[in-house]
Scaffold this motif. Structure first.
Motif, PDB file in Angstrom:
ATOM      1  N   ASP A  42      32.194   6.378  40.018  1.00  0.00           N
ATOM      2  CA  ASP A  42      32.658   6.532  41.393  1.00  0.00           C
ATOM      3  C   ASP A  42      31.588   7.324  42.143  1.00  0.00           C
ATOM      4  N   ALA A  80      29.184  -2.731  39.248  1.00  0.00           N
ATOM      5  CA  ALA A  80      30.494  -3.386  39.294  1.00  0.00           C
ATOM      6  C   ALA A  80      30.958  -3.700  37.884  1.00  0.00           C
ATOM      7  N   ASP A  81      32.290  -3.687  37.681  1.00  0.00           N
ATOM      8  CA  ASP A  81      32.838  -4.037  36.374  1.00  0.00           C
ATOM      9  C   ASP A  81      33.003  -5.547  36.274  1.00  0.00           C
ATOM     10  N   ARG A 137      34.767  -5.100  40.746  1.00  0.00           N
ATOM     11  CA  ARG A 137      35.083  -3.854  41.445  1.00  0.00           C
ATOM     12  C   ARG A 137      33.919  -2.875  41.294  1.00  0.00           C
ATOM     13  N   ARG A 138      33.538  -2.244  42.402  1.00  0.00           N
ATOM     14  CA  ARG A 138      32.442  -1.272  42.369  1.00  0.00           C
ATOM     15  C   ARG A 138      32.970   0.041  41.782  1.00  0.00           C
ATOM     16  N   VAL A 139      32.455   0.397  40.601  1.00  0.00           N
ATOM     17  CA  VAL A 139      32.983   1.550  39.871  1.00  0.00           C
ATOM     18  C   VAL A 139      31.971   2.690  39.758  1.00  0.00           C
TER      19      VAL A 139
END
Length: 659
Positions: free
Chosen positions: A222, A280-281, A285-287
């Protein structure tokens, strides 16, 4: 004429010079600044590409390593062991292979595990409970305490216990080709210092950055730095900035919009030329983020030094050209300007002004010589008259200054004499009755003995007021001899002094039928440092003046009984001072009265002496306070309405705190 020639010559020589060279210099400076910034951006773009390439290679190695183990003969042989011994054999094999491959976890999942894709590798975020199930110690390694960071987005979190991992899944098949399980392997990136240091060494090997700049690399979960070689205090020996957070601006651009950040950014304690790549995963999703950057300060210093050097060169060239142009033009217009200036000085009264020698001795030089000869002749005729005129003016000025000084001294002496005379008279007239009152009071107390008990409070009040009268006389004498008197300073609650003062004026309020609105509450404001009797004297003076103003005894017309209200309020001002407002509903103050209100001997009362407000303000100013007067404003709920308001401002005692 000379000015016109001068301006024309300067315009012909300097306008092209001062217009073209600065413009060219400015263009070069702007281009140089843009070019250097562009080079730095190109550098960080290539650095980020190198870091991304290594990151993708490690991710691929995790996937290929996991796939190789899934297809290995050793795993098939372990799976063929009978059930009682199979679990121990698989655990031993997976632990051995995990160490051989440099993986943090390697786990065999059941064949019906949901959400598993064959031969998939990705970045993933795993909770602490799942990390504990993968391998012992991973959740402890992943837990990071958050560090307060300048410029970061607000958050209520105090720690990050999730793990950022590189994870791969590979199908494990049996002898008949059926799926017997899934092999999951990966690397935990939280506190993986070897991994991030290796990225930094690849991107920024020793000596790759000039001017003493430092290269850094970071992995974010994050917006939290979970693995970094950025230091908290810029010192290579200092603690790593793990747990600090990225700035809110970068977070919004990279994690919010999915942009790749290329440019300057504030990193922990300094500005860096930075590159941020979103991670991204498997679901898109940008993690997290991958960051590389280098310290901006050395490059900025070099850039400004280069630009300053270019500017200095252009400035030196411009000055040299301007000097040569002015020197050439000056030989033409300077002699004419000297003659014009000489005539102006003579007209302004400087009779000795002359042009002097002019070179070369051409027509202009001969004209200057003739002008000087003419001025010498005129000066000889007028010198004597000018001398006597100056002497007369000097004598008049001396006499005028002496007269003004004597007049000012006379006015001051008269004022001081009047004040001293009045003070001595008051002291003589009041001290004798005070002594008589005090003597008789002591005699009465001695004579009555125990019979004085019912009126003990009244006797004590008389004692206090006799002492107050002595203090008033002392304060009057203080204005004639201020260095011989000083009041005892106490830490007081101003509201309590207000209550004590009301006891002394309550009979006046009842006689004049004045309603009291007392809003002063004890303990509602900080204590003040002042003498109690002197503050009480000021309060009583203001209250009596207010009652007299409403009753028509201060030169006003007075008001009806229904409208007579005396308002007392206390507040703490913005600067920390404690203010007491004494407001009435009288006729108010006109401009002339407000202008002279605090002057000695000014009064609007028929029987007043004009010293009350003057003395009151002096008492307050002695303790750093102030006394102000104004008409009651309509927008102030405390003192709204017709009439006047006097405000006492006192310094709050530094040792007290408001409730």
């Amino acid at each position: 004429m000379s000015q016109s020639i001068r301006h024309r010559l300067l315009a012909l020589t300097l306008v092209p010079l001062l217009g073209v060279l600065p413009l060219l210099g400015l263009i070069l400076l702007l281009w140089g600044n843009t070019a250097i910034d562009g080079l730095l951006i190109s550098k960080i773009r290539s650095d980020l590409a190198v870091a991304q390439g290594y990151f993708d290679r490690v991710l691929a190695e995790v996937g290929s390593g996991t796939q190789a183990v899934a297809e290995s003969y050793r795993l098939q042989r372990a799976l063929a062991i009978p059930t009682p011994e199979r679990a121990a054999a698989l655990d031993g094999l997976l632990s051995q292979v995990r160490h051989e491959r440099g993986l943090d976890f390697l786990q065999l999942l059941p064949p019906d595990t949901a959400g598993v894709a064959d031969n998939s590798t990705s970045v993933a975020v795993l909770p602490a409970a799942e990390l504990d199930a993968l391998a012992p110690g991973l959740s402890e390694q992943s837990r990071i305490a958050l560090v307060a960071t300048d410029g970061a987005a607000p958050t209520d979190r105090t720690a990050e216990d999730r793990g950022l991992v590189l994870v791969a899944h590979a199908r494990v098949t049996g002898a008949a080709g059926q799926t017997v399980g899934w092999l999951r392997g990966g690397v935990l990136l939280n506190r993986n210092l070897g991994f991030i240091d290796h990225i930094n060494e690849i991107v920024y090997p020793a000596g790759s950055l000039a001017f003493g700049s430092q290269g850094t690399a970071t992995l974010f979960l994050d917006d939290v730095r979970v693995s970094t070689n950025v230091r908290l205090f810029g010192d290579p020996a200092a603690e790593r900035a793990i747990g600090t957070r990225v700035s809110a601006v970068v977070r919004e651009a990279v994690l919010g919009r999915g942009d790749t950040w290329l440019g300057r950014a504030f990193v922990v304690k300094d500005w860096y030329v930075s590159g941020y790549l979103p991670l991204a995963d498997a679901g898109g999703r940008r993690v997290g983020m991958l960051y590389v950057g280098f310290l901006e300060r050395p490059f900025v210093a070099v850039k400004y030094a280069v630009l300053a050097g270019i500017g200095l060169v252009f400035f030196a060239v411009m000055l040299l050209a301007a000097w040569w142009s002015l020197r050439a033009a000056g030989r033409i217009f300077r002699p004419l300007e000297r003659m014009t200036e000489t005539m102006r000085r003579v007209e302004s009264g400087e009779a000795t002004a002359r042009v002097g020698p002019v070179t070369p001795p051409d027509e202009i030089g001969r004209l200057a010589t003739t002008l000087d000869h003419l001025l010498d002749t005129v000066d000889d005729k007028t010198r004597a008259l000018q001398h006597w005129g100056d002497a007369l003016d000097h004598k008049v000025a001396e006499r005028t200054a002496a007269l003004e000084a004597a007049q000012q001294q006379l006015v001051r002496s008269e004022k001081l004499a009047a004040i001293g005379q009045l003070t001595a008279s008051i002291a003589h007239e009041i001290n004798n009755p005070i002594a008589v009152i005090q003597g008789n009071l002591d005699l009465m107390r001695l004579t009555l003995g125990a019979h004085a008990t019912p009126v003990r409070d009244e006797i004590r009040l008389i004692d206090a007021q006799v002492e107050r009268m002595r203090l008033i006389v002392t304060q009057l004498l203080q204005y004639a001899r201020p260095n011989e008197y000083a009041g005892y300073v106490e830490r007081l609650d101003a509201a309590e002094v207000v209550q004590d003062s009301l006891v002394l004026v309550r009979h006046l309020l009842e006689r004049e039928r004045v309603r009291l609105d007392n809003r002063c509450v004890a303990g509602s404001a900080p204590r003040v440092a002042i003498n109690r009797q002197e503050l009480q004297q000021v309060l009583i003076n203001l209250m009596v003046n207010a009652v007299q103003a409403m009753a028509g005894g201060s030169g006003g017309s007075g008001v009806s009984d229904r409208e007579r209200v005396l308002t007392l309020a206390m507040r703490e001002a913005a600067d920390g001072a404690v203010c007491i407002d004494v407001a009435d509903t009288g006729p108010g103050l006109d401009e002339a009265t407000r202008a002279a209100l605090f002057q000695p001997f000014f009064t609007t009362k028929r029987d007043g002496n004009g010293l009350g407000l003057w003395i009151s303000r002096g008492l307050l100013e002695r303790y750093g306070g102030a006394l102000r007067a104004a008409n009651r404003p309509a927008d102030n709920p405390t003192t709204a309405g017709p009439g006047a308001v006097f405000t006492i401002c006192l310094l709050a005692d530094v040792r007290s705190t408001p409730p």
